[in-house]
Write an enzyme that holds these catalytic residues in place. Structure first.
Site, mmCIF file in Angstrom:
data_model
loop_
_atom_site.group_PDB
_atom_site.id
_atom_site.type_symbol
_atom_site.label_atom_id
_atom_site.label_comp_id
_atom_site.label_asym_id
_atom_site.label_seq_id
_atom_site.Cartn_x
_atom_site.Cartn_y
_atom_site.Cartn_z
ATOM 1 N N SER A 21 -4.314 3.085 -9.658
ATOM 2 C CA SER A 21 -4.007 4.336 -8.956
ATOM 3 C C SER A 21 -4.027 5.543 -9.900
ATOM 4 O O SER A 21 -4.565 6.593 -9.534
ATOM 5 C CB SER A 21 -2.644 4.241 -8.264
ATOM 6 N N THR A 65 3.946 -0.340 -4.509
ATOM 7 C CA THR A 65 3.200 -1.587 -4.529
ATOM 8 C C THR A 65 4.137 -2.779 -4.729
ATOM 9 O O THR A 65 5.369 -2.628 -4.666
ATOM 10 C CB THR A 65 2.042 -1.524 -5.560
ATOM 11 N N LYS A 69 6.987 -3.056 -1.137
ATOM 12 C CA LYS A 69 6.451 -2.461 0.093
ATOM 13 C C LYS A 69 7.364 -2.656 1.313
ATOM 14 O O LYS A 69 7.378 -1.824 2.205
ATOM 15 C CB LYS A 69 5.062 -3.022 0.403
ATOM 16 N N ASN A 90 3.455 1.866 1.974
ATOM 17 C CA ASN A 90 2.842 1.890 0.647
ATOM 18 C C ASN A 90 2.590 3.301 0.119
ATOM 19 O O ASN A 90 2.075 3.450 -0.980
ATOM 20 C CB ASN A 90 1.553 1.052 0.608
ATOM 21 N N GLY A 130 -0.077 -13.363 5.095
ATOM 22 C CA GLY A 130 0.902 -12.656 4.261
ATOM 23 C C GLY A 130 0.924 -11.165 4.557
ATOM 24 O O GLY A 130 0.495 -10.725 5.629
ATOM 25 N N GLY A 131 1.419 -10.393 3.589
ATOM 26 C CA GLY A 131 1.580 -8.953 3.786
ATOM 27 C C GLY A 131 0.264 -8.245 4.099
ATOM 28 O O GLY A 131 0.192 -7.445 5.042
ATOM 29 N N GLY A 238 -13.985 -6.465 -2.123
ATOM 30 C CA GLY A 238 -12.564 -6.134 -2.034
ATOM 31 C C GLY A 238 -12.174 -4.762 -2.550
ATOM 32 O O GLY A 238 -11.237 -4.145 -2.039
HETATM 33 P P1 ATR Z 1 -0.251 -10.520 0.118
HETATM 34 O O1 ATR Z 1 0.857 -9.520 0.158
HETATM 35 O O2 ATR Z 1 -1.286 -10.249 -0.938
HETATM 36 O O3 ATR Z 1 -0.866 -10.760 1.451
HETATM 37 P P2 ATR Z 1 1.379 -12.883 0.346
HETATM 38 O O4 ATR Z 1 2.214 -12.158 1.338
HETATM 39 O O5 ATR Z 1 2.075 -13.649 -0.740
HETATM 40 O O6 ATR Z 1 0.397 -11.900 -0.403
HETATM 41 O O7 ATR Z 1 0.379 -13.863 1.157
HETATM 42 C C1 ATR Z 1 -0.456 -14.744 0.488
HETATM 43 C C2 ATR Z 1 -1.352 -15.453 1.514
HETATM 44 O O8 ATR Z 1 -2.283 -16.284 0.773
HETATM 45 C C3 ATR Z 1 -0.607 -16.395 2.445
HETATM 46 O O9 ATR Z 1 -1.270 -16.432 3.687
HETATM 47 C C4 ATR Z 1 -0.739 -17.740 1.721
HETATM 48 O O10 ATR Z 1 -0.642 -18.873 2.573
HETATM 49 P P3 ATR Z 1 0.798 -19.515 2.935
HETATM 50 O O11 ATR Z 1 1.342 -18.683 4.063
HETATM 51 O O12 ATR Z 1 0.478 -20.903 3.333
HETATM 52 O O13 ATR Z 1 1.638 -19.429 1.689
HETATM 53 C C5 ATR Z 1 -2.142 -17.637 1.202
HETATM 54 N N1 ATR Z 1 -2.380 -18.541 0.066
HETATM 55 C C6 ATR Z 1 -1.946 -18.392 -1.210
HETATM 56 N N2 ATR Z 1 -2.374 -19.431 -1.970
HETATM 57 C C7 ATR Z 1 -3.109 -20.250 -1.151
HETATM 58 C C8 ATR Z 1 -3.844 -21.459 -1.329
HETATM 59 N N3 ATR Z 1 -3.906 -22.065 -2.526
HETATM 60 N N4 ATR Z 1 -4.485 -21.990 -0.262
HETATM 61 C C9 ATR Z 1 -4.456 -21.392 0.947
HETATM 62 N N5 ATR Z 1 -3.778 -20.235 1.184
HETATM 63 C C10 ATR Z 1 -3.118 -19.670 0.154
#
Ligand code: ATR
Length: 278
Positions: A21, A65, A69, A90, A130-131, A238
């Site tokens: 940033s 971040t 958040k 954010n 996730g988030g 990304g």
């Molecule tokens: P972010 O804020 O970047 O979205 P997060 O909230 O920690 O991060 O979410 C991570 C996501 O990646 C989740 O959907 C997680 O799956 P789970 O809900 O089962 O934990 C997924 N994830 C992380 N490692 C993984 C792996 N090795 N295989 C499949 N999904 C994974």
């Protein structure tokens, strides 16, 4: 030239050393000749950090971040409806010591997608719950896409699907479901450095008609993106989500149109020093 009138913007996180940033926003400030500066703060106590910031009148905006958040929500005075619906903030503008919170994670992803395709009416598979998946799913539903979620943990997929009224939720093991989708978005960390040999989706399930968006930006080309290219699918990298999220933040902070090409160049130069594709 920095002086006593310089307006200060900052990012709060922990860790923060990886944040781009400062480079992105400072390049934008310079391009528009604004008397502004953007700095990164490593925060150990969010409540005290915000109290300090509110007491300093020339700090005008905050980017928030990981891991703050969601935690920051309770300190916000005026919460934008989208940030409320997503459940995360954010970016915060400060006026008279009052904090106004928005969420630009969803706009970042949506603008990155819209650079390549129309979203309305499309079938979209979101991988992960996730988030980031929450913010993106919210944006997709707002754009009237038909969204399913696939996640390693089924329960989280089901909760997210209920929260945003999605069209379906599955365990990641049922990933052949994505074959009939138009757009695939990976929001998991699978494939991120250092595990760059991994992909959350098996190559048999990626087809030429797909648009594949991987929100991971290190490496520049994830295994999933490489598979998608090999299969003749369209891809979205990304870093575009970081760029377009940053664009919206810049415009909200300065009230001016973001110099997007300059911000993109700085982002690419810092993330991928040897990349020459721009
Ligand atoms: P972010 O804020 O970047 O979205 P997060 O909230 O920690 O991060 O979410 C991570 C996501 O990646 C989740 O959907 C997680 O799956 P789970 O809900 O089962 O934990 C997924 N994830 C992380 N490692 C993984 C792996 N090795 N295989 C499949 N999904 C994974």
């Amino acid at each position: 030239m920095l002086n006593s009138k310089t307006e200060i913007f900052c990012i709060l996180g922990n860790p923060i050393a990886h944040s781009l940033s400062p480079q992105m926003h400072n390049a934008g400030f310079q391009a528009l000749n604004l008397n502004c500066i953007f700095v990164a703060f490593l925060v150990t106590n969010l409540k005290e950090a915000l109290a300090g910031i509110k007491a300093i009148r020339n700090i005008k905006g905050i980017v928030v971040t990981v891991p703050f958040k969601q935690k920051v929500l309770k300190y916000i005075d005026f919460l934008d409806i989208t940030a409320k619906d997503i459940g995360a903030v954010n970016a915060i503008s400060i006026k008279n010591s009052k904090l106004s919170g928005i969420n630009t994670d969803w706009t970042g992803a949506i603008e990155a997608l819209e650079e390549k395709t129309n979203i309305t009416g499309k079938n979209v598979a979101v991988i992960g719950a996730g988030g980031a998946a929450h913010a993106i799913s919210y944006g997709l539903v707002k754009k009237r896409a038909k969204v399913i979620v696939l996640n390693r943990t089924y329960k989280k997929a089901s909760l997210m699907a209920k929260k945003f009224n999605l069209d379906g939720f599955y365990n990641l093991e049922h990933q052949s479901k994505i074959k009939s989708m138009d757009i695939i978005i990976n929001t998991t960390s699978v494939g991120m450095e250092p595990d760059t040999h991994m992909s959350p989706i098996h190559e048999n399930n990626i087809l030429p008609h797909h648009i594949v968006f991987d929100i991971i930006y290190t490496p520049h080309e994830t295994k999933l993106i490489k598979i998608a290219k090999k299969k003749g699918a369209k891809v979205i990298h990304g870093y575009k989500m970081v760029l377009y999220g940053g664009k919206r933040i810049f415009e909200s902070f300065t009230g001016k149109k973001a110099p997007i090409k300059i911000m993109e160049k700085v982002l690419i130069n810092n993330l991928y020093p040897s990349y020459s594709g721009l």
